[in-house]
Design a protein around this motif. Sequence first.
Motif, PDB file in Angstrom:
ATOM      1  N   LYS A 144      46.530  38.375  35.316  1.00  0.00           N
ATOM      2  CA  LYS A 144      45.259  37.729  35.664  1.00  0.00           C
ATOM      3  C   LYS A 144      45.498  36.468  36.489  1.00  0.00           C
ATOM      4  O   LYS A 144      44.776  36.185  37.435  1.00  0.00           O
ATOM      5  CB  LYS A 144      44.473  37.385  34.392  1.00  0.00           C
ATOM      6  N   LYS A 145      46.508  35.708  36.116  1.00  0.00           N
ATOM      7  CA  LYS A 145      46.816  34.472  36.839  1.00  0.00           C
ATOM      8  C   LYS A 145      47.383  34.760  38.220  1.00  0.00           C
ATOM      9  O   LYS A 145      46.994  34.132  39.210  1.00  0.00           O
ATOM     10  CB  LYS A 145      47.805  33.636  36.021  1.00  0.00           C
ATOM     11  N   VAL A 146      48.288  35.733  38.299  1.00  0.00           N
ATOM     12  CA  VAL A 146      48.903  36.066  39.583  1.00  0.00           C
ATOM     13  C   VAL A 146      47.863  36.571  40.581  1.00  0.00           C
ATOM     14  O   VAL A 146      47.843  36.177  41.752  1.00  0.00           O
ATOM     15  CB  VAL A 146      50.014  37.120  39.399  1.00  0.00           C
ATOM     16  N   TYR A 147      46.975  37.459  40.101  1.00  0.00           N
ATOM     17  CA  TYR A 147      45.979  38.059  40.993  1.00  0.00           C
ATOM     18  C   TYR A 147      44.639  37.323  40.977  1.00  0.00           C
ATOM     19  O   TYR A 147      43.673  37.781  41.596  1.00  0.00           O
ATOM     20  CB  TYR A 147      45.790  39.534  40.627  1.00  0.00           C
ATOM     21  N   ASN A 148      44.608  36.193  40.260  1.00  0.00           N
ATOM     22  CA  ASN A 148      43.426  35.327  40.235  1.00  0.00           C
ATOM     23  C   ASN A 148      42.160  36.093  39.856  1.00  0.00           C
ATOM     24  O   ASN A 148      41.134  36.029  40.534  1.00  0.00           O
ATOM     25  CB  ASN A 148      43.241  34.640  41.603  1.00  0.00           C
ATOM     26  N   LYS A 149      42.245  36.821  38.746  1.00  0.00           N
ATOM     27  CA  LYS A 149      41.108  37.598  38.249  1.00  0.00           C
ATOM     28  C   LYS A 149      40.512  36.901  37.022  1.00  0.00           C
ATOM     29  O   LYS A 149      41.221  36.614  36.061  1.00  0.00           O
ATOM     30  CB  LYS A 149      41.536  39.019  37.868  1.00  0.00           C
ATOM     31  N   THR A 150      39.231  36.618  37.089  1.00  0.00           N
ATOM     32  CA  THR A 150      38.566  35.955  35.962  1.00  0.00           C
ATOM     33  C   THR A 150      37.352  36.735  35.456  1.00  0.00           C
ATOM     34  O   THR A 150      36.975  36.605  34.291  1.00  0.00           O
ATOM     35  CB  THR A 150      38.109  34.538  36.358  1.00  0.00           C
ATOM     36  N   GLU A 151      36.740  37.545  36.304  1.00  0.00           N
ATOM     37  CA  GLU A 151      35.562  38.295  35.900  1.00  0.00           C
ATOM     38  C   GLU A 151      35.947  39.428  34.954  1.00  0.00           C
ATOM     39  O   GLU A 151      36.991  40.056  35.102  1.00  0.00           O
ATOM     40  CB  GLU A 151      34.840  38.894  37.122  1.00  0.00           C
ATOM     41  N   HIS A 152      35.083  39.694  33.993  1.00  0.00           N
ATOM     42  CA  HIS A 152      35.379  40.709  32.972  1.00  0.00           C
ATOM     43  C   HIS A 152      35.647  42.067  33.598  1.00  0.00           C
ATOM     44  O   HIS A 152      36.611  42.761  33.234  1.00  0.00           O
ATOM     45  CB  HIS A 152      34.205  40.807  31.987  1.00  0.00           C
ATOM     46  N   ASP A 153      34.817  42.485  34.550  1.00  0.00           N
ATOM     47  CA  ASP A 153      34.986  43.806  35.171  1.00  0.00           C
ATOM     48  C   ASP A 153      36.292  43.894  35.942  1.00  0.00           C
ATOM     49  O   ASP A 153      36.964  44.933  35.940  1.00  0.00           O
ATOM     50  CB  ASP A 153      33.807  44.110  36.103  1.00  0.00           C
ATOM     51  N   ALA A 154      36.647  42.796  36.610  1.00  0.00           N
ATOM     52  CA  ALA A 154      37.886  42.786  37.389  1.00  0.00           C
ATOM     53  C   ALA A 154      39.102  42.865  36.472  1.00  0.00           C
ATOM     54  O   ALA A 154      40.083  43.568  36.765  1.00  0.00           O
ATOM     55  CB  ALA A 154      37.964  41.523  38.241  1.00  0.00           C
ATOM     56  N   ILE A 155      39.035  42.190  35.338  1.00  0.00           N
ATOM     57  CA  ILE A 155      40.133  42.214  34.375  1.00  0.00           C
ATOM     58  C   ILE A 155      40.271  43.606  33.760  1.00  0.00           C
ATOM     59  O   ILE A 155      41.376  44.118  33.583  1.00  0.00           O
ATOM     60  CB  ILE A 155      39.905  41.154  33.281  1.00  0.00           C
ATOM     61  N   LYS A 156      39.121  44.232  33.463  1.00  0.00           N
ATOM     62  CA  LYS A 156      39.156  45.585  32.911  1.00  0.00           C
ATOM     63  C   LYS A 156      39.754  46.560  33.920  1.00  0.00           C
ATOM     64  O   LYS A 156      40.546  47.441  33.557  1.00  0.00           O
ATOM     65  CB  LYS A 156      37.745  46.041  32.529  1.00  0.00           C
TER      66      LYS A 156
END
Length: 334
Positions: free
Chosen positions: A28-40
């Motif tokens: 998540k940190k490397v790809y800068n993902k914070t939104e729930h859908d993006a993380i899923k």
Amino acid sequence: MDEAQLRRLPKVELHCHLDGSISLDFLKKVYNKTEHDAIKMLADLVIAPDKCQNLTEYLRCFSLLTGALKTEHSLQLAVLDVAQQAIKENIIYMELRFAPEYVANEAMSMEQAVLAVVEGIRLAQSLYKIKIGLILCMMRGKDNQQIVHLASKYYQNGVNGLDLAGNEVKYGFSALDQTLFARAKSEGVPFTIHAGETGSVENVLMAVQLGASRIGHGIALSNSKVATDFIKGFPVTLELCPICNIQTGASPAWSQYPFQSFIDDGIQVTLNTDNRTVSNTSLTKEFLTISHHFNLTKETAKKLVEDAIDAAFVAPDVKQELRRQCAEFDCENE
């Protein structure tokens, strides 16, 4: 043994791929993902199905994982990330393996990648109560001469051994692979080899004859009593990765998984995660899963750890310290 007991058990892991084990939090940190859908979506891409069609489907999960390890800093942080996972379940020694060729790029050579992981291990060992060894993976179908050179150059100075991984069905063992293992053997560098993960008993036998003291997976041995009897004459340990072996179809079902049959045949085995994230597992989960399907007594669990210590690519004094830690656990639980 129940989950709490297995979590407290001092454990040793010999087969853990660095890229396949970096956590979702790290990604998540490397790809800068914070939104729930993006993380899923990220999780769906890097965690393999419980039952893959084949090993190829399983390996598709690695693109994003290796893509997150393209700098020296990210490699160091990745080692810390996996070490943090390990100490939470009382792993006292683990061997991480990675393929330098898969992370090297224009800004980072294979040697720089190796030294970055070595530094990450040094940092992890200074922060956490864990010992970590490093295995460099050669890949089937590649040249690999530089990998053997690096393993020899940094052996006992950051690198503990060699491995050969990759597509068994397509490549098997090339003449160059055999030459490189002969070189490693002559230079005193120990090695393990992925073999028998996709049904080839012949690959297991070849790996043993080349001098491998450990076999990654080795599940195909269960198909041949002759082959099983043959390797009993060698000091060889199998690195079983149960959950992954079922996922990829290396073993078709738990009812056919050869854990107990290998033990009954007198073959030394260890339990491992292979890829913590891709297989959504931990070493505690591997032990617990085996306990659900087989008669995993406290004595058997302890022997699995002791056999892993015996097979580890580490100095005798470190093995002695690991055994002492296990003995302390026995005293606490008497």
